[in-house]
Design an enzyme around this catalytic site. Structure first.
Site, PDB file in Angstrom:
ATOM      1  N   CYS A  37       6.520  -5.746 -14.478  1.00  0.00           N
ATOM      2  CA  CYS A  37       8.217  -5.530 -14.093  1.00  0.00           C
ATOM      3  C   CYS A  37       8.837  -4.394 -14.113  1.00  0.00           C
ATOM      4  CB  CYS A  37       8.304  -7.022 -14.925  1.00  0.00           C
ATOM      5  SG  CYS A  37      10.000  -7.502 -14.075  1.00  0.00           S
TER       6      CYS A  37
ATOM      7  N   CYS B 252      11.938  -5.898 -16.588  1.00  0.00           N
ATOM      8  CA  CYS B 252      11.576  -6.724 -18.094  1.00  0.00           C
ATOM      9  C   CYS B 252      10.212  -6.326 -19.201  1.00  0.00           C
ATOM     10  CB  CYS B 252      11.696  -8.148 -18.482  1.00  0.00           C
ATOM     11  SG  CYS B 252       9.986  -8.563 -17.975  1.00  0.00           S
TER      12      CYS B 252
ATOM     13  N   CYS C 297       9.342 -12.385 -11.369  1.00  0.00           N
ATOM     14  CA  CYS C 297       9.163 -12.068 -12.340  1.00  0.00           C
ATOM     15  C   CYS C 297       9.776 -13.535 -12.807  1.00  0.00           C
ATOM     16  CB  CYS C 297      10.188 -11.015 -12.983  1.00  0.00           C
ATOM     17  SG  CYS C 297       8.964 -10.708 -14.992  1.00  0.00           S
TER      18      CYS C 297
ATOM     19  N   CYS D  31      12.005 -12.441 -16.379  1.00  0.00           N
ATOM     20  CA  CYS D  31      13.577 -12.374 -16.028  1.00  0.00           C
ATOM     21  C   CYS D  31      13.974 -12.443 -14.409  1.00  0.00           C
ATOM     22  CB  CYS D  31      13.833 -10.420 -15.987  1.00  0.00           C
ATOM     23  SG  CYS D  31      12.878  -9.727 -14.659  1.00  0.00           S
TER      24      CYS D  31
ATOM     25  N   CYS E 128       2.483  -8.897  -2.094  1.00  0.00           N
ATOM     26  CA  CYS E 128       3.168  -7.673  -0.744  1.00  0.00           C
ATOM     27  C   CYS E 128       4.120  -7.121  -2.132  1.00  0.00           C
ATOM     28  CB  CYS E 128       3.527  -7.845   0.302  1.00  0.00           C
ATOM     29  SG  CYS E 128       4.078  -6.593   1.363  1.00  0.00           S
TER      30      CYS E 128
HETATM   31 FE    FE Z   1      10.401  -9.156 -15.276  1.00  0.00          FE
END
Ligand code: FE
Length: 130
Positions: free
Chosen positions: A47, A50, A96, A99, A120
């Site tokens: 990510c 984060c 995510c 976060c 995607c």
């Molecule tokens: Fe994240």
């Protein structure tokens, strides 16, 4: 998993303007412009907001959609799927889990022999670790 929460001001400070629009305002990068669309190196995608591990190169495939595409996350616990009916389209948003940042959408037109899913994901929402 401990969630990461920040104020909008903190996110703006920690992300590039482009990342902020995609990750925090559910933006989408233009097709075929992202840096990981044609990345075929072995590694892990994390990510961009984060650092949580999200997708492995072993599940990446060429979808010709213009965005990095994966059949599965590294762990279903690391992503959260949400119904998204914006713009008159019935889609499933991928965020995510740690976060809450917007990553992209998941569709049911992925490779049938690998479960049929196509995650995607915006390149801009990811970092790549070899
Ligand atoms: Fe994240």
């Amino acid at each position: 998993m401990d969630k990461i929460t920040k104020t909008e001001e903190e996110w703006k400070k920690d992300l590039t303007p482009e990342q902020y629009v995609i990750l925090r305002e559910k933006g989408t990068e233009p097709a075929f412009t992202g840096k990981y669309v044609d990345n075929h190196e072995d590694g892990t995608y994390t990510c961009a907001a984060c650092g949580l591990q999200l997708f492995g190169s072993d599940t990446k495939f060429d979808s010709n959609s213009g965005w990095p595409s994966f059949t599965d996350p590294v762990n279903l616990e690391n992503v959260e799927l949400k119904e998204d009916n914006e713009f008159g389209m019935k889609r499933t948003e991928v965020t995510c889990k740690r976060c809450g940042s917007h990553l992209g959408h998941v569709f049911d037109d992925g490779p049938q022999d690998k479960g049929g899913k196509r995650y995607c994901i915006n390149s801009c929402a990811l970092n790549f670790e070899k």
